[in-house]
Scaffold this motif. Structure first.
Motif, PDB file in Angstrom:
ATOM      1  N   GLY A 580       1.002  -1.740  -0.010  1.00 55.23           N
ATOM      2  CA  GLY A 580      -0.378   0.061   0.135  1.00 55.23           C
ATOM      3  C   GLY A 580       0.789   1.371  -0.173  1.00 55.23           C
ATOM      4  N   MET A 581       2.308   1.308   0.257  1.00 56.89           N
ATOM      5  CA  MET A 581       2.578   2.239  -0.007  1.00 56.89           C
ATOM      6  C   MET A 581       2.429   2.816  -1.750  1.00 56.89           C
ATOM      7  N   PRO A 582       2.888   4.422  -1.778  1.00 53.51           N
ATOM      8  CA  PRO A 582       1.949   4.980  -2.563  1.00 53.51           C
ATOM      9  C   PRO A 582       3.687   5.203  -3.648  1.00 53.51           C
ATOM     10  N   LEU A 583       3.289   5.141  -4.652  1.00 53.02           N
ATOM     11  CA  LEU A 583       5.069   5.813  -5.355  1.00 53.02           C
ATOM     12  C   LEU A 583       5.486   7.418  -5.023  1.00 53.02           C
ATOM     13  N   MET A 584       4.372   8.315  -5.288  1.00 55.61           N
ATOM     14  CA  MET A 584       4.661   9.089  -5.094  1.00 55.61           C
ATOM     15  C   MET A 584       4.738   9.154  -3.831  1.00 55.61           C
ATOM     16  N   ARG A 585       6.137  10.159  -2.398  1.00 58.25           N
ATOM     17  CA  ARG A 585       5.620   9.861  -1.195  1.00 58.25           C
ATOM     18  C   ARG A 585       5.884  11.710  -0.900  1.00 58.25           C
ATOM     19  N   PRO A 586       5.416  11.755   0.480  1.00 56.69           N
ATOM     20  CA  PRO A 586       5.656  12.887   0.544  1.00 56.69           C
ATOM     21  C   PRO A 586       6.658  12.895   1.701  1.00 56.69           C
ATOM     22  N   ILE A 587       7.147  14.228   2.368  1.00 55.90           N
ATOM     23  CA  ILE A 587       8.651  14.362   2.774  1.00 55.90           C
ATOM     24  C   ILE A 587       8.119  13.930   3.882  1.00 55.90           C
ATOM     25  N   LEU A 588       6.924  14.268   4.796  1.00 51.79           N
ATOM     26  CA  LEU A 588       6.457  13.955   6.056  1.00 51.79           C
ATOM     27  C   LEU A 588       6.564  12.728   6.226  1.00 51.79           C
ATOM     28  N   PHE A 589       6.704  11.897   5.803  1.00 53.63           N
ATOM     29  CA  PHE A 589       7.159  10.086   5.468  1.00 53.63           C
ATOM     30  C   PHE A 589       8.371  10.011   6.253  1.00 53.63           C
ATOM     31  N   GLU A 590       9.180  10.861   6.091  1.00 53.93           N
ATOM     32  CA  GLU A 590      10.095  10.362   6.513  1.00 53.93           C
ATOM     33  C   GLU A 590      10.508  11.779   7.527  1.00 53.93           C
ATOM     34  N   GLU A 591      10.011  12.538   7.314  1.00 49.12           N
ATOM     35  CA  GLU A 591      10.266  13.785   8.485  1.00 49.12           C
ATOM     36  C   GLU A 591       9.162  14.482   9.262  1.00 49.12           C
ATOM     37  N   ASP A 592       8.229  14.238  10.261  1.00 50.13           N
ATOM     38  CA  ASP A 592       7.759  14.126  10.773  1.00 50.13           C
ATOM     39  C   ASP A 592       7.178  16.226  11.051  1.00 50.13           C
ATOM     40  N   GLU A 593       8.125  16.944  10.822  1.00 51.00           N
ATOM     41  CA  GLU A 593       7.849  18.187  10.640  1.00 51.00           C
ATOM     42  C   GLU A 593       7.835  19.425   9.021  1.00 51.00           C
ATOM     43  N   ALA A 594       7.915  18.143   8.768  1.00 46.96           N
ATOM     44  CA  ALA A 594       7.197  18.452   7.131  1.00 46.96           C
ATOM     45  C   ALA A 594       5.705  18.445   6.716  1.00 46.96           C
ATOM     46  N   THR A 595       5.116  19.085   7.196  1.00 42.77           N
ATOM     47  CA  THR A 595       4.049  18.812   8.040  1.00 42.77           C
ATOM     48  C   THR A 595       3.430  19.511   6.855  1.00 42.77           C
ATOM     49  N   ALA A 596       3.783  20.299   5.525  1.00 43.64           N
ATOM     50  CA  ALA A 596       3.521  21.306   5.074  1.00 43.64           C
ATOM     51  C   ALA A 596       4.240  21.097   3.508  1.00 43.64           C
ATOM     52  N   MET A 597       4.878  20.462   3.508  1.00 42.69           N
ATOM     53  CA  MET A 597       6.351  20.147   2.245  1.00 42.69           C
ATOM     54  C   MET A 597       5.404  19.634   1.076  1.00 42.69           C
ATOM     55  N   ALA A 598       5.597  20.063  -0.388  1.00 47.30           N
ATOM     56  CA  ALA A 598       5.113  19.322  -1.796  1.00 47.30           C
ATOM     57  C   ALA A 598       5.705  19.473  -2.211  1.00 47.30           C
ATOM     58  N   THR A 599       6.384  20.747  -2.351  1.00 42.13           N
ATOM     59  CA  THR A 599       7.299  21.283  -3.443  1.00 42.13           C
ATOM     60  C   THR A 599       8.528  20.042  -3.575  1.00 42.13           C
ATOM     61  N   THR A 600       8.989  19.558  -2.779  1.00 39.45           N
ATOM     62  CA  THR A 600       9.402  18.057  -3.038  1.00 39.45           C
ATOM     63  C   THR A 600       8.906  16.726  -2.287  1.00 39.45           C
ATOM     64  N   TYR A 601       9.534  15.635  -3.063  1.00 37.37           N
ATOM     65  CA  TYR A 601       8.873  14.891  -2.745  1.00 37.37           C
ATOM     66  C   TYR A 601      10.195  12.959  -3.402  1.00 37.37           C
ATOM     67  N   LEU A 602       9.782  12.535  -2.405  1.00 29.88           N
ATOM     68  CA  LEU A 602       9.932  11.309  -2.810  1.00 29.88           C
ATOM     69  C   LEU A 602      10.002   9.640  -3.643  1.00 29.88           C
ATOM     70  N   TRP A 603      10.429   9.274  -4.705  1.00 36.69           N
ATOM     71  CA  TRP A 603       9.802   8.963  -5.328  1.00 36.69           C
ATOM     72  C   TRP A 603      10.111   7.392  -5.377  1.00 36.69           C
ATOM     73  N   GLY A 604       9.238   6.412  -4.681  1.00 35.05           N
ATOM     74  CA  GLY A 604       9.451   5.732  -3.337  1.00 35.05           C
ATOM     75  C   GLY A 604      11.008   5.611  -2.770  1.00 35.05           C
ATOM     76  N   ARG A 605      11.255   5.294  -2.509  1.00 34.48           N
ATOM     77  CA  ARG A 605      12.201   5.088  -0.947  1.00 34.48           C
ATOM     78  C   ARG A 605      13.104   6.179  -1.521  1.00 34.48           C
ATOM     79  N   ASP A 606      13.861   6.334  -2.482  1.00 35.38           N
ATOM     80  CA  ASP A 606      15.478   6.699  -2.921  1.00 35.38           C
ATOM     81  C   ASP A 606      15.895   7.572  -3.492  1.00 35.38           C
ATOM     82  N   PHE A 607      14.599   8.189  -4.487  1.00 35.30           N
ATOM     83  CA  PHE A 607      14.377   9.204  -5.737  1.00 35.30           C
ATOM     84  C   PHE A 607      13.644  10.352  -5.089  1.00 35.30           C
ATOM     85  N   LEU A 608      14.064  11.564  -4.990  1.00 32.69           N
ATOM     86  CA  LEU A 608      14.070  12.885  -4.657  1.00 32.69           C
ATOM     87  C   LEU A 608      13.914  13.575  -5.549  1.00 32.69           C
TER      88      LEU A 608
END
Length: 798
Positions: A580-608
């Motif tokens: 169920g993990m999405p292909l596009m993932r918010p930075i929130l998934f890795e940093e609790d403080e990134a509650t409003a960030m959508a300008t940068t995201y993760l493609w899978g686990r390993d691409f930013l």
């Protein structure tokens, strides 16, 4: 659970901001346990509390005078006995699983939820009926960020806004849109829980718009049922929510290729010429999408024909067969509207396939395309009639389906759905119409074509639509920079809500704007979104083969990169189908403080990924997540430290993309279509850094078309691992082969990045081998010869 533990839970709860009194006049009259369900009785009704697992609990309120409705359109998980314990005290009772605990205050009545001893969320005002709306309120913490409510462009943290739950198109929208084609009664919190309101009827989801710390769900009627979903991490929340509502089956591999699409190709000759042009320009192509001209010469008056216009497409079946030989699939648009002027109107009426009015006659009304009826998906006659059309078209060679206008776009409240004696009004089923349309196709394939994976592109859906293989897109976005700016947020939010294939019409759809810079930046972003499908009105060509030479060159490079990344992307899709993990993932998934960030995201686990969304951009802020991590520029190899935000300079050739140190990235040879794709020779990139003691990755492979290939044992997974210590880097490969799969011969060209000095030695399975090292690039290359079920250990002495 002991009484001491219960007391501690309650003490924590009472000290929490969630400890608000509900309706002071309500109190608990009695409670009864029925196996794993707890029934509570109050003066105005009864509650049923039922665990689905240790992380998912369902609560239903049944007002006095109403009957329990067990039907859910979203939930597919079967409840299991999780060993819940019931503890009663003088002031409260506790119903606790090993994860979630439900604490009920007797007087005043209050229901609260805790996860592993920590307060999570609590009902605030209880159930109420006000101004023809039924509502349930919850108390929020002061700093809690909220996500969900479906597809919107309203800011990543959606707290402070009220959202209508009524699927509706927003033609030509830009940077902001408060209501789009897929709304969902789902709220997710930065505290790592979800509240899913299990009722599809029209309503509202209020994310504390009154700024009084209240989340409020409102509906015109229906079930008063919600599920609380919790987890230790965002990965847990995604896994638990998609276990509840269903997982997305793996799409056919060709879905990850490039599409030719516009509104629209009008003739067979034009369609053939477009496909040929892609081949001439050496731009890979896997599908051609036909809009409504396949069944009619005009935009208006023909919708509902749902049969080839033989004047315009005289040899459609031969055309599709010719395309298949080139590796190009044909996708057709279909709509649920049958105009009274269409060739099938009388047939649809005779077959009782249409929704009705109050008198039981086919409901007709006017909208943009003409005077129309609507296919009734809630009676068997309508479903059978519609599915038989799909079957007939598929027999002719159609490979995929595009469901448009499925909100439905115009759906008057007086329209009635369902068989006599069980009629439902339009507002009761409006939000699940697209969902049930996808269900019709998915179930039809399971019945009549059980070995094939369907391709189901849909504009509207609902909670759980992912389990039907729905591939949603973000609607008729404006061809503008504002339109591009809204797309990352929409896709990230929908991925968090289970529909991980949300994507956009690359280049933008609406309006005659010709802007090659916007077009190229949109396609460069599209490399790292789930589906790569340029599509637009035809006044400005959406296909790269018809753009300016410079735009075409840059678009071709984007498409080539998309195809080179097929092994990585296909593995992401497999992981989504399993976890169920999405292909596009918010930075929130890795940093609790990134509650409003959508300008940068993760493609899978390993691409930013940081899309360029401003014209003429000469600087861009990129946030590199996770303190003490290292990120490599995918194109230059430059290193960046995690936990900081940097300003980088964008270039024309690509958007800023980075790879996490310790990542394995399998890449393939670029092919003209995925028909020619092979995972038998892979470039395996490993991003080495001395700070990474161990890394891991994997590559999933199957035939790209068999339904449930993994469950049927028709697959291979190659697992990669690295270990680094004391000047020694070990990289290992191990292959898992499914029980029904013949082992495949695979070779790997191992490319280790960031090797600062020429290695002293390299061995493969203990034997010294030849290698190459590029000092300028810091690249070590080692060839691993093709073998069946490849397994190897590479040791690099640094």
């Amino acid at each position: 659970m002991t009484n001491i533990t219960t007391a501690r839970l309650l003490l924590g709860l009472l000290c929490s901001p969630l400890a608000f009194a509900q309706n002071a006049g309500r109190e608990l009259h009695s409670y009864t346990r029925h196996q794993d369900t707890l029934e509570l009785r109050t003066g105005d009704g009864r509650y049923l509390i039922k665990p689905y697992s240790a992380q998912v609990v369902e609560t239903t309120f049944i007002p006095n005078g109403e009957q329990y409705d067990p039907a859910s359109h979203a939930v597919v998980l079967a409840p299991v006995d999780v060993g819940a314990t019931l503890t009663a005290g003088e002031r409260q009772i506790s119903f606790a699983t090993p994860g979630l605990s439900v604490v009920v205050e007797r007087k005043p009545f209050r229901i609260s939820y805790l996860y592993k001893g920590k307060p999570l969320v609590a009902e605030k005002g209880g159930y109420a009926r006000v101004d023809k709306l039924e509502s349930i309120e919850f108390a929020l913490d002061g700093d809690e960020a909220l996500y969900g409510a479906g597809a919107r462009a309203a800011g990543m943290n959606r707290r402070g806004q009220r959202f209508q739950l009524y699927n509706r198109a927003d033609y030509g929208y830009g940077k902001r849109s408060m209501l789009l084609n897929t709304t969902m009664p789902l709220a997710l919190s930065s505290k790592k829980y979800a509240l899913h309101f299990d009722n599809p009827q029209a309503g509202w989801l209020d994310f504390d718009s009154r700024r009084d710390g209240t989340l409020r769900y409102e509906a015109i009627g229906g079930r008063k049922t919600y599920q609380v979903v919790a987890g230790d991490s965002w990965a847990d929340v995604m896994a638990n929510y998609t276990a509840l509502t269903g997982r997305q089956p793996l799409p056919p591999r060709w879905a990850f290729g490039n599409f030719a699409s516009r509104f629209g190709y009008k003739t067979e000759q034009e369609t053939r010429a477009v496909v040929e042009r892609f081949a001439q320009e050496k731009i890979p192509l896997d599908a051609v999408v036909l809009d409504l001209f396949w069944f009619g010469k005009e935009v208006k008056g023909t919708m509902g024909n749902l049969a080839w216009d033989r004047d315009s497409f005289p040899n459609a079946e031969r055309m599709m067969a010719d395309f298949r030989k080139r590796g190009v699939k044909t996708v057709l648009i279909t709509e649920p509207f049958v105009l009274t002027t269409s060739q099938r109107w009388q047939e649809a009426v005779r077959r009782q396939a249409l929704a009705t009015d109050g008198a039981g006659k086919p409901a007709t009304y006017d909208f943009y395309f003409g005077n129309t009826g609507l296919v009734d998906l809630y009676r068997p006659e309508g479903r059978d009639w519609f599915w038989n059309i799909y079957k007939e078209l598929k027999a002719g060679g159609v490979a995929g389906w595009w469901g448009d206008l499925g909100e439905p776009e115009v759906h008057p409240s007086w329209v009635q759905h369902g068989p006599d004696g069980a009629k439902r009004g339009a507002d009761q089923v409006h939000n699940i119409y697209g969902h049930d349309w996808a269900r019709l196709i998915a179930e039809g394939y399971r019945k009549d074509f059980p070995d094939e994976r369907p391709f189901i592109l849909m504009r509207a859906g609902y909670s759980g639509s992912q389990r039907f293989g729905m591939i949603p897109w973000s609607g008729d976005v404006g061809r503008s920079w504002g339109g591009l700016q809204s797309q990352v947020e929409i896709a990230l939010q929908m991925g968090m809500q289970g529909l991980a294939y949300m994507h956009s019409d690359l280049g933008g759809f609406a309006g005659p704007m010709l802007d090659d810079e916007l077009y190229v930046r949109w396609l460069q972003y599209g490399v790292f979104q789930p589906i790569f499908r340029p599509h637009a009105q035809s006044d400005v060509a959406p296909e790269p083969v018809f753009r300016s030479e410079r735009a075409k060159v840059l678009a071709r490079e984007a498409v080539w990169l998309r195809y080179a990344m097929l092994p990585y992307n296909y593995t992401l899709a497999f992981d989504n189908s399993q976890t169920g993990m999405p292909l596009m993932r918010p930075i929130l998934f890795e940093e609790d403080e990134a509650t409003a960030m959508a300008t940068t995201y993760l493609w899978g686990r390993d691409f930013l990924v940081s899309p360029v969304v401003e014209p003429g951009a000469t600087r861009q802020e990129v946030h590199f997540p996770v303190k003490d991590s290292v990120w490599f520029d995918f194109h230059t190899g430059a290193q960046h430290r995690g936990g900081i935000t940097e300003v980088v300079k964008p270039v024309d050739a690509h958007i800023p993309v980075y790879v996490r140190a310790g990542a394995f990235v399998p890449m393939a040879k670029v092919v003209q279509s995925t028909r020619d794709y092979s995972a038998r020779q892979i470039d395996l990139h490993y991003y080495h850094h001395p700070s990474v003691a161990a890394g891991e990755g994997r590559m999933y492979d199957d035939d790209g078309e068999t339904a449930d290939a993994y469950a049927k044992g028709r697959y291979e997974i190659v697992r990669f691992a690295s270990r680094h210590a004391a000047g020694r880097l070990e990289i290992s490969l191990h292959t898992e082969t499914g029980k029904a799969q013949s082992p495949q011969e695979r070779g790997f060209a191992l490319k280790v990045h960031n090797v600062a000095a020429r290695p002293r030695a390299v061995t493969v399975d203990g034997r010294a081998v030849r290698f190459s090292w590029n000092g300028r690039q810091g690249m070590l290359e080692v060839a691993l010869a093709p073998r069946r079920q490849p397994s190897a250990q590479v040791v690099v002495t640094l």
